[in-house]
Design a protein around this motif. Sequence first.
Motif, PDB file in Angstrom:
ATOM      1  N   GLY A 242       0.794  -1.224   0.000  1.00 48.65           N
ATOM      2  CA  GLY A 242       0.000   0.000   0.000  1.00 48.65           C
ATOM      3  C   GLY A 242       0.825   1.273   0.000  1.00 48.65           C
ATOM      4  N   ILE A 243       2.150   1.147   0.086  1.00 45.42           N
ATOM      5  CA  ILE A 243       3.020   2.331   0.070  1.00 45.42           C
ATOM      6  C   ILE A 243       3.194   2.798  -1.381  1.00 45.42           C
ATOM      7  CG2 ILE A 243       5.317   3.218   0.597  1.00 45.42           C
ATOM      8  CD1 ILE A 243       5.538   1.152   2.800  1.00 45.42           C
ATOM      9  N   PRO A 244       2.913   4.037  -1.679  1.00 51.02           N
ATOM     10  CA  PRO A 244       3.025   4.513  -3.064  1.00 51.02           C
ATOM     11  C   PRO A 244       4.476   4.537  -3.538  1.00 51.02           C
ATOM     12  CG  PRO A 244       2.556   6.339  -1.571  1.00 51.02           C
ATOM     13  CD  PRO A 244       2.418   5.066  -0.771  1.00 51.02           C
ATOM     14  N   GLU A 245       4.679   4.196  -4.770  1.00 47.92           N
ATOM     15  CA  GLU A 245       6.020   4.172  -5.348  1.00 47.92           C
ATOM     16  C   GLU A 245       6.624   5.573  -5.410  1.00 47.92           C
ATOM     17  OE1 GLU A 245       9.307   2.197  -6.649  1.00 47.92           O
ATOM     18  OE2 GLU A 245       7.389   1.306  -6.001  1.00 47.92           O
ATOM     19  N   GLU A 246       5.752   6.592  -5.459  1.00 44.98           N
ATOM     20  CA  GLU A 246       6.239   7.969  -5.521  1.00 44.98           C
ATOM     21  C   GLU A 246       7.078   8.338  -4.304  1.00 44.98           C
ATOM     22  OE1 GLU A 246       3.195   7.004  -6.051  1.00 44.98           O
ATOM     23  OE2 GLU A 246       2.825   7.505  -8.176  1.00 44.98           O
ATOM     24  N   LEU A 247       6.782   7.689  -3.153  1.00 41.79           N
ATOM     25  CA  LEU A 247       7.546   7.972  -1.940  1.00 41.79           C
ATOM     26  C   LEU A 247       9.015   7.610  -2.121  1.00 41.79           C
ATOM     27  CD1 LEU A 247       7.542   8.760   1.106  1.00 41.79           C
ATOM     28  CD2 LEU A 247       7.091   6.356   1.613  1.00 41.79           C
ATOM     29  N   TYR A 248       9.263   6.446  -2.710  1.00 40.37           N
ATOM     30  CA  TYR A 248      10.641   6.011  -2.934  1.00 40.37           C
ATOM     31  C   TYR A 248      11.298   6.797  -4.070  1.00 40.37           C
ATOM     32  CZ  TYR A 248       9.223   2.136   0.048  1.00 40.37           C
ATOM     33  OH  TYR A 248       8.766   1.388   1.089  1.00 40.37           O
ATOM     34  N   ASN A 249      10.501   7.195  -5.055  1.00 38.09           N
ATOM     35  CA  ASN A 249      11.052   8.021  -6.135  1.00 38.09           C
ATOM     36  C   ASN A 249      11.525   9.367  -5.606  1.00 38.09           C
ATOM     37  OD1 ASN A 249      10.480   5.992  -7.990  1.00 38.09           O
ATOM     38  ND2 ASN A 249       8.464   6.845  -8.515  1.00 38.09           N
ATOM     39  N   ALA A 250      10.725   9.934  -4.692  1.00 41.44           N
ATOM     40  CA  ALA A 250      11.114  11.213  -4.094  1.00 41.44           C
ATOM     41  C   ALA A 250      12.366  11.048  -3.242  1.00 41.44           C
ATOM     42  CB  ALA A 250       9.959  11.758  -3.246  1.00 41.44           C
ATOM     43  N   ALA A 251      12.454   9.894  -2.539  1.00 44.01           N
ATOM     44  CA  ALA A 251      13.636   9.637  -1.722  1.00 44.01           C
ATOM     45  C   ALA A 251      14.881   9.492  -2.606  1.00 44.01           C
ATOM     46  CB  ALA A 251      13.434   8.377  -0.891  1.00 44.01           C
TER      47      ALA A 251
ATOM     48  N   GLY B  25      19.488   3.105   0.831  1.00 45.51           N
ATOM     49  CA  GLY B  25      18.500   2.076   1.172  1.00 45.51           C
ATOM     50  C   GLY B  25      18.098   2.099   2.632  1.00 45.51           C
ATOM     51  N   ILE B  26      19.076   2.296   3.525  1.00 47.06           N
ATOM     52  CA  ILE B  26      18.768   2.313   4.966  1.00 47.06           C
ATOM     53  C   ILE B  26      17.897   3.517   5.312  1.00 47.06           C
ATOM     54  CG2 ILE B  26      19.793   2.508   7.260  1.00 47.06           C
ATOM     55  CD1 ILE B  26      22.211   0.994   6.231  1.00 47.06           C
ATOM     56  N   GLN B  27      18.216   4.668   4.746  1.00 47.86           N
ATOM     57  CA  GLN B  27      17.425   5.872   5.007  1.00 47.86           C
ATOM     58  C   GLN B  27      16.001   5.719   4.485  1.00 47.86           C
ATOM     59  OE1 GLN B  27      20.063   8.652   3.065  1.00 47.86           O
ATOM     60  NE2 GLN B  27      20.841   9.439   5.026  1.00 47.86           N
ATOM     61  N   LYS B  28      15.856   5.123   3.305  1.00 46.25           N
ATOM     62  CA  LYS B  28      14.510   4.914   2.761  1.00 46.25           C
ATOM     63  C   LYS B  28      13.706   3.961   3.636  1.00 46.25           C
ATOM     64  CE  LYS B  28      15.855   3.865  -1.459  1.00 46.25           C
ATOM     65  NZ  LYS B  28      15.760   3.473  -2.895  1.00 46.25           N
ATOM     66  N   PHE B  29      14.405   2.973   4.229  1.00 48.63           N
ATOM     67  CA  PHE B  29      13.698   2.009   5.064  1.00 48.63           C
ATOM     68  C   PHE B  29      13.211   2.653   6.368  1.00 48.63           C
ATOM     69  CE2 PHE B  29      13.844  -1.183   8.508  1.00 48.63           C
ATOM     70  CZ  PHE B  29      12.868  -2.046   8.056  1.00 48.63           C
ATOM     71  N   PHE B  30      14.112   3.332   7.073  1.00 55.23           N
ATOM     72  CA  PHE B  30      13.761   3.876   8.387  1.00 55.23           C
ATOM     73  C   PHE B  30      12.982   5.190   8.316  1.00 55.23           C
ATOM     74  CE2 PHE B  30      17.252   1.033   9.662  1.00 55.23           C
ATOM     75  CZ  PHE B  30      16.653   0.399  10.731  1.00 55.23           C
ATOM     76  N   LEU B  31      13.154   5.955   7.246  1.00 56.42           N
ATOM     77  CA  LEU B  31      12.467   7.236   7.133  1.00 56.42           C
ATOM     78  C   LEU B  31      11.253   7.179   6.209  1.00 56.42           C
ATOM     79  CD1 LEU B  31      15.546   9.637   6.888  1.00 56.42           C
ATOM     80  CD2 LEU B  31      14.224   9.012   8.911  1.00 56.42           C
ATOM     81  N   GLY B  32      11.131   6.104   5.452  1.00 57.96           N
ATOM     82  CA  GLY B  32       9.998   5.988   4.542  1.00 57.96           C
ATOM     83  C   GLY B  32       9.124   4.786   4.808  1.00 57.96           C
ATOM     84  N   THR B  33       9.746   3.592   4.798  1.00 64.62           N
ATOM     85  CA  THR B  33       8.970   2.365   4.949  1.00 64.62           C
ATOM     86  C   THR B  33       8.382   2.217   6.343  1.00 64.62           C
ATOM     87  OG1 THR B  33      10.382   1.269   3.312  1.00 64.62           O
ATOM     88  CG2 THR B  33       9.049  -0.131   4.735  1.00 64.62           C
ATOM     89  N   VAL B  34       9.223   2.310   7.368  1.00 61.52           N
ATOM     90  CA  VAL B  34       8.756   2.099   8.741  1.00 61.52           C
ATOM     91  C   VAL B  34       7.672   3.097   9.150  1.00 61.52           C
ATOM     92  CG1 VAL B  34       9.445   2.073  11.167  1.00 61.52           C
ATOM     93  CG2 VAL B  34      10.896   0.968   9.447  1.00 61.52           C
ATOM     94  N   PRO B  35       7.861   4.419   8.921  1.00 61.84           N
ATOM     95  CA  PRO B  35       6.768   5.352   9.284  1.00 61.84           C
ATOM     96  C   PRO B  35       5.467   5.071   8.540  1.00 61.84           C
ATOM     97  CG  PRO B  35       8.815   6.551   8.960  1.00 61.84           C
ATOM     98  CD  PRO B  35       9.067   5.154   8.485  1.00 61.84           C
ATOM     99  N   SER B  36       5.560   4.613   7.308  1.00 59.66           N
ATOM    100  CA  SER B  36       4.344   4.308   6.541  1.00 59.66           C
ATOM    101  C   SER B  36       3.609   3.091   7.091  1.00 59.66           C
ATOM    102  CB  SER B  36       4.700   4.065   5.066  1.00 59.66           C
ATOM    103  OG  SER B  36       5.308   5.208   4.496  1.00 59.66           O
ATOM    104  N   LEU B  37       4.338   2.219   7.768  1.00 57.36           N
ATOM    105  CA  LEU B  37       3.744   0.997   8.313  1.00 57.36           C
ATOM    106  C   LEU B  37       3.438   1.116   9.810  1.00 57.36           C
ATOM    107  CD1 LEU B  37       6.007  -1.708   6.610  1.00 57.36           C
ATOM    108  CD2 LEU B  37       3.700  -1.010   5.939  1.00 57.36           C
TER     109      LEU B  37
END
Length: 294
Positions: free
Chosen positions: A183-192, A199-211
């Motif tokens: 359910g996480i939009p791909e645009e979030l990772y594109n912006a990152a 990869g670590i920053q995207k995980f802890f600052l993008g994936t984890v907060p979204s979940l």
Amino acid sequence: MIKRNSSIWPYLLVAPALIVVLTVVFIPVINAILMSFQNYDLRRPGRIGFNDFKNYVDVIRDPLFWSALWKTIVWVVAGVGLQFVFGFILALLLNKKFPGRGVVRSLSLIPWVTPGVLIGLMWRWIFDGNYGVLNDLLLRLGLIQESLPFLAREASAFPAVILTIVWQGIPFFALMLLAGLQGIPEELYNAADVDGANGIQKFFLGTVPSLKSVIYVTTLLRIIWVANSVDVIFNLAEGGPAYATQTLSVYIFNKGNSLNLGYAATLSIMLTLVLATVAVRYLKTMFRNQEGKA
């Protein structure tokens, strides 16, 4: 005939489910509360009667209660914590595209859909000191010189049952977290990527907060489930040896088997109060974080 636009129609639709809930949940809870104030021992049926708060006083003074409560805390923290970590890893792996992903996703659910009684018996055979698969594997690898009775030793019995409950619960976290990941939009990772995040920053600052919401809800559900788990641990070790694997739920089950239903009901109420306290504080923290995020 009642018209569908009648004000009583919604209540009639809800009534069957409400009756089932009252019959299956509410009435047994009230009965357990009443029994907790009684000397309800079926071994002495002639002495059944109210004894005020004696059962609660006995529970507070019972060293086995405190031992079982501590075992329950370790059981839940270690079990749910490891389930979450490995479940998250499995969810990340299953979220990637690879051949046969659908089959692997289906097979990964096997531990979760297997009945707890069967899991307990299966892992009891795996840990067996005479003909267990684990001992055979360790002997073949040269890691041990003789078979180890994992479930017969206090030092190894509890880690063994924790390993079993972890194996069972990993697919639950994996399934729920996988649904959140999709359910996480791909645009979030594109912006990152545009911002130069690794990869670590995207995980802890993008994936984890979204979940975060999924993590809170699934963890709370699993805490309650594991704390009340009896089938796996009882069929695996029956609370032994020497109470080494006796959690509070197993202690309640054993007291009920000994026909001391009043004391077992009191222990059940105490477990319910502990879980209710944890759930309330947990939900307050969850809502506070959500409000802060908003």
